[in-house]
Scaffold this motif. Structure first.
Motif, PDB file in Angstrom:
ATOM      1  N   THR A  53       8.572  28.676 -53.378  1.00  0.00           N
ATOM      2  CA  THR A  53       7.232  29.244 -53.348  1.00  0.00           C
ATOM      3  C   THR A  53       7.232  30.572 -54.101  1.00  0.00           C
ATOM      4  O   THR A  53       8.156  31.355 -53.976  1.00  0.00           O
ATOM      5  N   TYR A  97       4.834  33.989 -54.764  1.00  0.00           N
ATOM      6  CA  TYR A  97       3.728  34.744 -54.180  1.00  0.00           C
ATOM      7  C   TYR A  97       3.229  35.784 -55.170  1.00  0.00           C
ATOM      8  O   TYR A  97       4.021  36.412 -55.870  1.00  0.00           O
ATOM      9  N   SER A 138       7.859  36.300 -49.136  1.00  0.00           N
ATOM     10  CA  SER A 138       6.509  36.442 -48.595  1.00  0.00           C
ATOM     11  C   SER A 138       6.153  37.888 -48.265  1.00  0.00           C
ATOM     12  O   SER A 138       5.164  38.148 -47.597  1.00  0.00           O
ATOM     13  N   PRO A 157      -1.711  39.692 -49.934  1.00  0.00           N
ATOM     14  CA  PRO A 157      -1.407  38.427 -50.608  1.00  0.00           C
ATOM     15  C   PRO A 157      -2.621  37.907 -51.380  1.00  0.00           C
ATOM     16  O   PRO A 157      -3.737  37.914 -50.873  1.00  0.00           O
ATOM     17  N   ALA A 198      -0.373  31.999 -53.205  1.00  0.00           N
ATOM     18  CA  ALA A 198       0.963  31.441 -52.973  1.00  0.00           C
ATOM     19  C   ALA A 198       0.986  30.060 -53.613  1.00  0.00           C
ATOM     20  O   ALA A 198       0.082  29.253 -53.389  1.00  0.00           O
ATOM     21  N   LEU A 240      -4.899  30.759 -47.856  1.00  0.00           N
ATOM     22  CA  LEU A 240      -3.807  31.464 -47.205  1.00  0.00           C
ATOM     23  C   LEU A 240      -4.246  31.903 -45.821  1.00  0.00           C
ATOM     24  O   LEU A 240      -5.328  32.458 -45.664  1.00  0.00           O
ATOM     25  N   ILE A 273       1.729  36.548 -44.200  1.00  0.00           N
ATOM     26  CA  ILE A 273       1.386  35.180 -44.542  1.00  0.00           C
ATOM     27  C   ILE A 273       1.926  34.257 -43.455  1.00  0.00           C
ATOM     28  O   ILE A 273       3.113  34.286 -43.151  1.00  0.00           O
TER      29      ILE A 273
END
Length: 187
Positions: A24, A26, A42, A69, A72, A176, A184
């Motif tokens: 992943t 971000y 994260s 954030p 993602a 998200l 997150i």
């Protein structure tokens, strides 16, 4: 016997969740300056601030309450693909500043007008993100883009028009889930 099976299943599920988390990428935006940082974790770490090329515009330390954030991207088939995507976006951030500083028309503007233009990276980073996602080997298969809010996704569609719509339709989209404004939950 069933306890051993359920323990093995739980272990496999945890391993799968951890490997998905490793795959992943971000994106975080600064709530005051609209600067963008790219991370494989994260959360933001102090070393992530090196992505901001201009030292005068770089925060001295990471304040988690200032970095929110933005996006993602999950489901890269291999960790190497996620790392390559991360590095490409990070290089874009560094080159974006260099291009603005090299432009004589930009430099001719008063500093009070230049500063917000140099710090506003959200739109250009999202457009570059879409461009890079278009070049991914699995191109949407099993990949999910989690957006801060639906308005962010719509702004990308408005910026690029028809070129982005087919790409964004090929991916799963979600929102998200953020706890306490910055943590997150679902990615």
């Amino acid at each position: 016997m069933s306890a051993a099976v359920s323990g093995a299943a739980k272990s496999a599920a945890t391993t799968t969740a951890q490997s998905a988390k490793k795959n992943t990428v971000y994106l975080f935006r600064h709530i005051q300056t609209s600067q963008v940082l790219v991370s494989l974790k994260s959360s933001i770490e102090k070393q992530s601030l090196k992505q901001i090329a201009d030292v005068t515009r770089r925060p001295a330390h990471v304040r988690p309450d200032h970095w929110h954030p933005l996006v993602a991207i999950q489901g890269f088939s291999r960790p190497q693909d996620a790392l390559s995507f991360h590095n490409s976006l990070r290089d874009h951030q560094l080159n974006l500043h260099a291009a603005k500083v090299a432009n004589p028309e930009h430099i001719a503007q008063p500093r009070r007008l230049r500063a917000p233009q140099e710090m506003n990276q959200v739109d250009s980073t999202l457009v570059k993100m879409v461009e890079l996602l278009n070049n991914q080997p699995n191109k949407g298969k099993g990949m999910q883009i989690l957006w801060e809010r639906e308005g962010v996704r719509k702004s990308v569609l408005e910026k690029e028009g028809e070129d982005v719509k087919p790409l964004l339709e090929g991916f799963e989209h979600g929102e998200l889930v953020i706890k306490r404004g910055r943590d997150i939950v679902n990615a």
